[in-house]
Design an enzyme around this catalytic site. Structure first.
Site, PDB file in Angstrom:
ATOM      1  N   LYS A  53       0.842  -1.203   0.000  1.00 13.85           N
ATOM      2  CA  LYS A  53       0.000   0.000   0.000  1.00 13.85           C
ATOM      3  C   LYS A  53       0.879   1.256   0.000  1.00 13.85           C
ATOM      4  CE  LYS A  53      -3.788  -2.450   2.195  1.00 13.85           C
ATOM      5  NZ  LYS A  53      -4.476  -2.839   3.429  1.00 13.85           N
ATOM      6  N   GLN A  97      -4.379  -1.296   9.722  1.00 14.60           N
ATOM      7  CA  GLN A  97      -4.352  -2.633   9.125  1.00 14.60           C
ATOM      8  C   GLN A  97      -4.950  -3.664  10.089  1.00 14.60           C
ATOM      9  OE1 GLN A  97      -3.284  -3.397   5.899  1.00 14.60           O
ATOM     10  NE2 GLN A  97      -4.131  -5.411   6.347  1.00 14.60           N
ATOM     11  N   ASP A 120     -10.712   3.230   4.036  1.00 18.35           N
ATOM     12  CA  ASP A 120     -11.009   1.795   3.944  1.00 18.35           C
ATOM     13  C   ASP A 120     -12.517   1.561   3.828  1.00 18.35           C
ATOM     14  OD1 ASP A 120      -9.116  -0.166   3.729  1.00 18.35           O
ATOM     15  OD2 ASP A 120      -8.685  -0.295   5.883  1.00 18.35           O
TER      16      ASP A 120
END
Ligand code: NAP
Length: 285
Positions: A53, A97, A120
């Site tokens: 990412k 994460q 997200d």
């Protein structure tokens, strides 16, 4: 092979190029779009994901900050970091994460992220926005699947879509996105009585289960579009999806491969959400 391949790497290149152009336009106005990626603990898969990412950000003109913490970090410490990132004007997107260590309540941490920076799309405000058709950030994986359908010019109106899997991050938002485009949607899961009876009716199938060969050729209507979200390992340890690719590609009209299908699209849509967050912030100033 009768099915046409939907190539996630190729589509990602195109979409990431557009992100880079939008990033350059913002930079010309003195704004550098920024993503903060927070990793707690040393889960090896998570380490690979966050590295990918961060690299994708760097390659496409986004500024990224990787914050790594020991697994012993407390929930209060993590919440304080999220709060600091919420206040940081150089950060437009925040990604924590998952999975987090067991002593940290992941939902509480997600809810602590400002919805304006929830790239997200996991915040309850983002889920509510998706459900009600309001502006918000869509979860990256199902959003990527929608872009793949768009890339082949597929009109979902009146089509029957079957989503296999009902998780909050893939299956459920996928179903809502398909519904918003006027598909008739069926959501299947581990308690579905006869999965094959459902998938055989489908014009579009999205497999998001996490088990190999959940979808085989005998379960697919000829010409159907098959999107494979699953990420599994085969007997040789190679990455594979939920779909029996070799069999299904002889029946389907379109199919996504694993690797090189939905996977790269997930990171691409994270970049798209981050640039969108930065543009919204710039417009609000
Ligand atoms: P998850 O939370 O474990 O959900 C899996 C879903 O599959 C559940 O709803 C489960 O039903 C259902 N299921 C399990 N066995 C089934 C069966 N035999 N028949 C029908 N449905 C069944 O997983 P997830 O987070 O949604 O992820 C799904 C897969 O996608 C995983 O392989 C994951 O690694 C992959 N993934 C890939 C990406 C990417 O970027 N490519 C991103 C996210 C996830 P119940 O609800 O009844 O338990």
């Amino acid at each position: 092979m009768t099915a046409q391949l939907i190539n996630g790497n190729e589509l990602s290149r195109k979409l990431r190029g557009e992100v880079a152009e939008r990033a350059a336009a913002l930079k010309a106005k003195g704004i550098t779009p920024g993503l903060a990626v927070v990793l707690v603990g040393d889960n090896p898969a998570s380490q690979v994901y966050v590295r990918n990412k961060v690299k994708a950000c760097e390659d496409n003109g986004l500024h990224s900050v990787l914050e790594k913490y020991e697994a012993s970090m407390t929930e209060a410490e993590l919440l304080a970091r999220v709060d600091a990132l919420n206040q940081d004007p150089s950060i437009h997107g925040i990604l924590v994460q998952l999975p987090l260590p067991a002593h940290i309540d992941a939902q509480k941490v997600i809810e602590a992220i400002s919805p304006a920076k929830d790239v997200d799309g996991f915040h309850i405000a983002s889920a509510g926005a998706l459900m009600t058709g309001m502006p918000g950030f869509w979860p990256c994986t199902p959003y990527g699947c929608m872009k793949m359908l768009e890339s082949i010019g597929y009109d979902l109106k009146g089509k029957h879509a079957v989503v296999i899997g009902r998780s909050n991050i893939v299956g459920k938002p996928m179903a809502l996105m398909l519904l918003a485009k006027d598909a008739t949607v069926t959501v299947c899961h581990s308690r579905t009585a006869d999965l094959k009876a459902q998938t055989l009716q489908a014009d579009v199938i999205v497999a998001a289960v996490g088990k190999r060969n959940v979808l085989t050729a005998d379960m697919v209507k000829p010409g159907a579009v098959v999107l494979d979200v699953g990420m599994n390992r085969n007997d040789e340890g190679k990455l594979c999806g939920d779909v029996d690719f070799e069999g299904v590609k002889e029946v389907a009209g379109y199919i996504t491969p694993v690797p090189g299908g939905v996977g790269p699209m997930t990171i691409t849509m994270l970049l798209v959400n981050t640039i969108e967050a930065a543009e919204r912030d710039a417009a609000a100033r």
